[in-house]
Design a protein around this motif. Structure first.
Motif, PDB file in Angstrom:
ATOM      1  N   GLN A 174       0.852  -1.176   0.000  1.00  0.00           N
ATOM      2  CA  GLN A 174       0.000   0.000   0.000  1.00  0.00           C
ATOM      3  C   GLN A 174       0.888   1.226   0.000  1.00  0.00           C
ATOM      4  O   GLN A 174       1.354   1.657   1.034  1.00  0.00           O
ATOM      5  N   GLY A 175       1.159   1.718  -1.187  1.00  0.00           N
ATOM      6  CA  GLY A 175       2.044   2.872  -1.282  1.00  0.00           C
ATOM      7  C   GLY A 175       3.474   2.419  -1.499  1.00  0.00           C
ATOM      8  O   GLY A 175       3.885   1.335  -1.071  1.00  0.00           O
ATOM      9  N   MET A 176       4.235   3.264  -2.200  1.00  0.00           N
ATOM     10  CA  MET A 176       5.602   2.907  -2.594  1.00  0.00           C
ATOM     11  C   MET A 176       6.615   3.683  -1.749  1.00  0.00           C
ATOM     12  O   MET A 176       6.542   4.909  -1.660  1.00  0.00           O
ATOM     13  N   HIS A 177       7.550   2.957  -1.136  1.00  0.00           N
ATOM     14  CA  HIS A 177       8.604   3.600  -0.340  1.00  0.00           C
ATOM     15  C   HIS A 177       9.530   4.389  -1.259  1.00  0.00           C
ATOM     16  O   HIS A 177      10.067   3.837  -2.225  1.00  0.00           O
ATOM     17  N   ILE A 178       9.743   5.650  -0.919  1.00  0.00           N
ATOM     18  CA  ILE A 178      10.608   6.504  -1.735  1.00  0.00           C
ATOM     19  C   ILE A 178      12.032   6.386  -1.192  1.00  0.00           C
ATOM     20  O   ILE A 178      12.218   6.431   0.029  1.00  0.00           O
ATOM     21  N   ALA A 179      13.011   6.235  -2.072  1.00  0.00           N
ATOM     22  CA  ALA A 179      14.406   6.132  -1.615  1.00  0.00           C
ATOM     23  C   ALA A 179      14.841   7.511  -1.116  1.00  0.00           C
ATOM     24  O   ALA A 179      15.500   8.278  -1.823  1.00  0.00           O
ATOM     25  N   GLU A 180      14.429   7.807   0.118  1.00  0.00           N
ATOM     26  CA  GLU A 180      14.601   9.171   0.627  1.00  0.00           C
ATOM     27  C   GLU A 180      16.035   9.536   0.995  1.00  0.00           C
ATOM     28  O   GLU A 180      16.317  10.682   1.292  1.00  0.00           O
ATOM     29  N   ASP A 181      16.925   8.541   1.016  1.00  0.00           N
ATOM     30  CA  ASP A 181      18.324   8.906   1.243  1.00  0.00           C
ATOM     31  C   ASP A 181      18.962   9.402  -0.057  1.00  0.00           C
ATOM     32  O   ASP A 181      20.085   9.900  -0.051  1.00  0.00           O
ATOM     33  N   HIS A 182      18.223   9.275  -1.169  1.00  0.00           N
ATOM     34  CA  HIS A 182      18.731   9.782  -2.459  1.00  0.00           C
ATOM     35  C   HIS A 182      17.852  10.856  -3.099  1.00  0.00           C
ATOM     36  O   HIS A 182      18.324  11.626  -3.915  1.00  0.00           O
ATOM     37  N   PHE A 183      16.576  10.870  -2.714  1.00  0.00           N
ATOM     38  CA  PHE A 183      15.656  11.846  -3.318  1.00  0.00           C
ATOM     39  C   PHE A 183      14.815  12.522  -2.247  1.00  0.00           C
ATOM     40  O   PHE A 183      14.287  11.849  -1.368  1.00  0.00           O
ATOM     41  N   LEU A 184      14.689  13.837  -2.372  1.00  0.00           N
ATOM     42  CA  LEU A 184      13.757  14.555  -1.497  1.00  0.00           C
ATOM     43  C   LEU A 184      12.470  14.741  -2.260  1.00  0.00           C
ATOM     44  O   LEU A 184      12.483  15.037  -3.454  1.00  0.00           O
ATOM     45  N   VAL A 185      11.361  14.600  -1.570  1.00  0.00           N
ATOM     46  CA  VAL A 185      10.081  14.742  -2.262  1.00  0.00           C
ATOM     47  C   VAL A 185       9.226  15.808  -1.568  1.00  0.00           C
ATOM     48  O   VAL A 185       9.254  15.944  -0.346  1.00  0.00           O
ATOM     49  N   GLU A 186       8.546  16.581  -2.391  1.00  0.00           N
ATOM     50  CA  GLU A 186       7.553  17.533  -1.879  1.00  0.00           C
ATOM     51  C   GLU A 186       6.281  17.298  -2.681  1.00  0.00           C
ATOM     52  O   GLU A 186       6.338  16.812  -3.796  1.00  0.00           O
ATOM     53  N   THR A 187       5.138  17.675  -2.119  1.00  0.00           N
ATOM     54  CA  THR A 187       3.904  17.720  -2.931  1.00  0.00           C
ATOM     55  C   THR A 187       3.473  19.175  -2.991  1.00  0.00           C
ATOM     56  O   THR A 187       3.501  19.870  -1.976  1.00  0.00           O
TER      57      THR A 187
END
Ligand code: DLL
Length: 435
Positions: A253-266
């Motif tokens: 349920q939902g995809m884990h974002i590789a947050e140690d390589h990408f920052l995400v904003e909405t």
């Protein structure tokens, strides 16, 4: 299994500290090496030194697809061509292709992130992966390939197309996992069945599907046709390729974002305002480790929402919901905003029709029209000696679309297998309007 336990389960505070350190470096680097960023930051009145917290990123300007086009082909690269070991490009339905470059370290990072995705799907070196993403300029094929090798799995580099041969190989080699677009998974299932193959009896255990929008209903459809667990993988060439985020087998349920390589904003796609986590908006990514082609605040046009709640798999990286549409493929039909994926969701919920459809949008006498062409199932078609059966079905679809989406569509039922099939991404909308 978690491929990189240390980084994938970093406590939030440590993760944010790492992100800030990496973000500071990337902002510095693009300012001093990429002319476009120097001008863009100067114009917005921000300097790399202004970035002191993660929140300060908001002050920096967005990068858009148009900026990539204007700097075609290599204008945004942050390293000399001698350091580039790979180029990919996304075709792009309109305008020039988007070209992306990778250093050796970028390829290593990408391979690791894809290996993490496969591990999240429960795969190990004992698995055999049938990789039907297209090899070539498209990032899907080679991206998944390198990840599968990094994991140590056996990879079948079948690429897209030649469906009959794919089905023979699925039977003879017995791969335990398959990678392709969700529409191609359905295509394989259908052609296999037509060849008399029991597609549910293959050894496939799990499918890693992405590169185009799909729905929960389509997931169920694929799972039952191929007797496997279908997982969602997301990515885009500009940010890296596949592997930016991936569903885990435990959560699904939902995809884990590789947050140690990408920052995400909405963000709100109309105003650019940053939304609180959990609200639906356009995803904006900043790459914080990429060498060749770093991007700051890249507007993806993909609409989704972040899921900050912890996941039972133990990964601490935030998840994102499935892509609900794109802020630029949204159709406005007589003032109503409609995503093709919503029409699909209505269609696949109706028994007797197949998930193969085309939308034809037009403007007649100054009024928008939308025609939904959809295939009926073999069963319905052969039982439909009475015209009435088909007429009732058409009426039912018209009503469901009206009820769920608030638009009046014309529905045309077509014979089984008469609509075009796709080997890569499906293109289901024909917008004939001239505005
Ligand atoms: O499609 C990379 C990829 C390859 C992802 C294989 C997953 C698997 P592009 O060709 O640059 O890259 O297209 C990126 O495809 O902005 C989304 O609109 C769409 N997309 C990608 N994954 C998904 C997904 C690859 N899981 C664009 N669900 C993105 C919905 C997706 N849309």
């Amino acid at each position: 299994m978690i491929y990189n336990e240390e980084f994938e389960t970093l406590p939030r505070e440590a993760l944010e500290a790492l992100q800030l350190k990496r973000l500071k470096q990337v902002v510095q680097r693009v300012y001093y090496t990429v002319g476009f960023y120097r001008r863009a930051f100067d114009q917005a009145g921000v300097q790399p030194e202004n970035l002191k917290t993660l929140d300060d990123l908001k002050r920096f300007p967005f990068t858009g697809k148009q900026d990539l086009r204007e700097n075609y082909p290599f204008g945004l690269f942050a390293v000399p061509m001698s350091s580039i070991v790979r180029l990919h490009a996304s075709s792009g339905t309109t305008g020039r292709a988007t070209v992306v470059g990778y250093t050796q370290r970028d390829i290593d990072t990408w391979s690791e992130l894809m290996a993490r995705c496969f591990a999240a799907a429960g795969l190990t070196k004992n698995d055999m992966i049938h990789n039907a993403y297209g090899y070539g300029l498209f990032t899907g094929g080679l991206g998944a390939h390198y990840g599968a090798e990094r994991l140590g799995a056996s990879v079948i580099p079948i690429s897209g197309g030649n469906t009959k041969r794919q089905i023979t190989i699925l039977q003879d080699f017995g791969p335990t996992a398959i990678c392709c677009t969700p529409s191609y998974a359905l295509n394989l299932a259908e052609q296999g069945k037509a060849m008399g193959v029991d597609m549910r009896a293959l050894k496939l255990r799990v499918g890693i599907f992405g590169a185009e929008p799909w729905s929960e209903e389509m997931r169920r459809e694929i799972e039952s046709a191929l007797n496997l667990t279908a997982l969602n993988i997301y990515g885009l060439s500009e940010i890296m390729g596949p592997g930016v985020s991936m569903e885990c087998l435990e959560g699904r349920q939902g995809m884990h974002i590789a947050e140690d390589h990408f920052l995400v904003e909405t963000i709100n796609p109309d105003t650019g305002e940053v939304l609180p986590p959990g609200e639906t908006g356009e995803l904006v990514f900043t790459t914080i480790t990429k060498e060749a082609f770093p991007l700051v605040r890249y507007r993806t046009r993909d609409i989704s929402r972040l899921i900050p709640e912890p996941c039972r798999c133990g990964r601490t990286h935030h998840r994102m919901d499935r892509i609900m549409g794109r802020s630029d493929d949204m159709l406005i039909i007589r003032g109503v905003n409609v995503f093709p994926s919503q029409i699909e969701a209505v269609l696949v919920g109706i028994e007797g029709i197949e998930p193969h459809y085309q939308l034809i949008v037009d403007r007649i006498d100054n009024l928008d029209t939308i025609e939904v062409q959809v295939e009926v199932s073999d069963e319905l078609f052969s039982n439909a000696d009475e015209v009435k059966v088909l007429q009732n079905m058409e009426r039912r679809i018209v009503k469901d679309i009206k009820d769920y989406l608030g638009i009046s569509a014309k529905v045309k039922l077509v014979e089984p297998k008469s609509l075009q099939r796709f080997e890569g991404k499906a293109t289901r909308v024909q917008d004939k309007r001239r505005i």
